[in-house]
Design a protein around this motif. Structure first.
Motif, short mmCIF file in Angstrom:
data_model
loop_
_atom_site.label_atom_id
_atom_site.label_comp_id
_atom_site.label_asym_id
_atom_site.label_seq_id
_atom_site.Cartn_x
_atom_site.Cartn_y
_atom_site.Cartn_z
N LEU A 100 -36.20 2.09 12.37
CA LEU A 100 -36.48 3.54 12.04
C LEU A 100 -36.78 3.69 10.74
CD1 LEU A 100 -34.06 5.39 14.32
CD2 LEU A 100 -36.53 5.42 14.35
N ALA A 101 -35.82 3.10 9.69
CA ALA A 101 -36.06 3.23 8.23
C ALA A 101 -37.37 2.48 7.94
CB ALA A 101 -34.82 2.56 7.71
N ARG A 104 -40.22 5.21 8.99
CA ARG A 104 -40.57 6.45 8.41
C ARG A 104 -41.67 6.55 7.34
NH1 ARG A 104 -34.70 7.08 9.79
NH2 ARG A 104 -34.50 8.81 11.15
N ALA A 108 -43.52 8.02 10.82
CA ALA A 108 -42.71 8.11 12.30
C ALA A 108 -41.73 9.09 12.06
CB ALA A 108 -42.00 6.83 12.33
N GLU A 109 -41.71 9.97 12.97
CA GLU A 109 -40.90 11.29 13.10
C GLU A 109 -40.03 11.07 14.42
OE1 GLU A 109 -40.21 13.85 10.75
OE2 GLU A 109 -41.68 12.72 9.42
N PRO A 110 -38.65 11.05 14.39
CA PRO A 110 -38.08 10.98 15.64
C PRO A 110 -37.91 12.36 16.44
CG PRO A 110 -36.75 10.16 13.64
CD PRO A 110 -37.78 10.69 13.10
N GLU A 113 -32.71 12.00 18.40
CA GLU A 113 -31.91 11.19 17.41
C GLU A 113 -31.57 9.81 18.42
OE1 GLU A 113 -27.45 12.85 17.69
OE2 GLU A 113 -28.82 14.37 17.15
N ILE A 126 -39.97 8.23 19.01
CA ILE A 126 -40.35 8.58 17.58
C ILE A 126 -41.98 8.93 17.88
CG2 ILE A 126 -38.86 7.36 16.17
CD1 ILE A 126 -40.96 5.28 16.01
#
Length: 141
Positions: A100-101, A104, A108-110, A113, A126
């Motif tokens: 995820l890190a 981004r 990438a947008e979640p 969560e 995402i």
């Protein structure tokens, strides 16, 4: 199944996004000609494609940038996960938070969560290139 095709506007950005997930470019080509028109059912096709494969070689994505005819956007833009049609593409990852890190900076947008399913998986949806939904699954234990 041979591959999943995704039409993108920015081919290089899409390649970078999926490379961050560990996929490798297997090959690139320009697609045009009567055979392509007949196969796809559009006239005057001219596109660039990049075939990407998973590290194990079993999964492939064909990323396509249409020059002619121009690509058209889906309505509504960024449809929700319960929209009819192609739902999502899922990738197994070793470290969900790390992936995820790394994604981004690639836009990438979640959608929600990260969540844990029983003692089996950590999962997250995402939004990736061109608004497609990419699911990430980290097996636990």
């Amino acid at each position: 199944m041979d591959n999943v095709g995704i039409v993108v506007d920015d081919l290089e950005a899409a390649i970078a996004f999926f490379a961050e997930l560990g996929m490798e470019v297997e090959g690139r080509a320009q697609i045009e000609g009567r055979w392509a028109d007949r196969t796809v059912g559009l006239d005057g096709i001219r596109s660039d494609i990049a075939m990407m494969r998973t590290p194990d070689g079993h999964g492939k994505l064909e990323l396509a940038k249409y020059h002619t005819p121009a690509a058209v956007g889906a309505e509504p833009e960024n449809p929700p996960p319960n929209t009819l049609g192609l739902h999502r593409v899922m990738f197994a990852v070793d470290d969900l938070d790390d992936v995820l890190a790394r994604l981004r900076p690639h836009g990438a947008e979640p959608l929600g969560e990260p969540a844990q399913y029983e003692d089996s998986y950590r999962l997250c949806y995402i939004r990736g290139p061109e608004g497609i939904i990419v699911a990430l699954a980290q097996q636990l234990g």
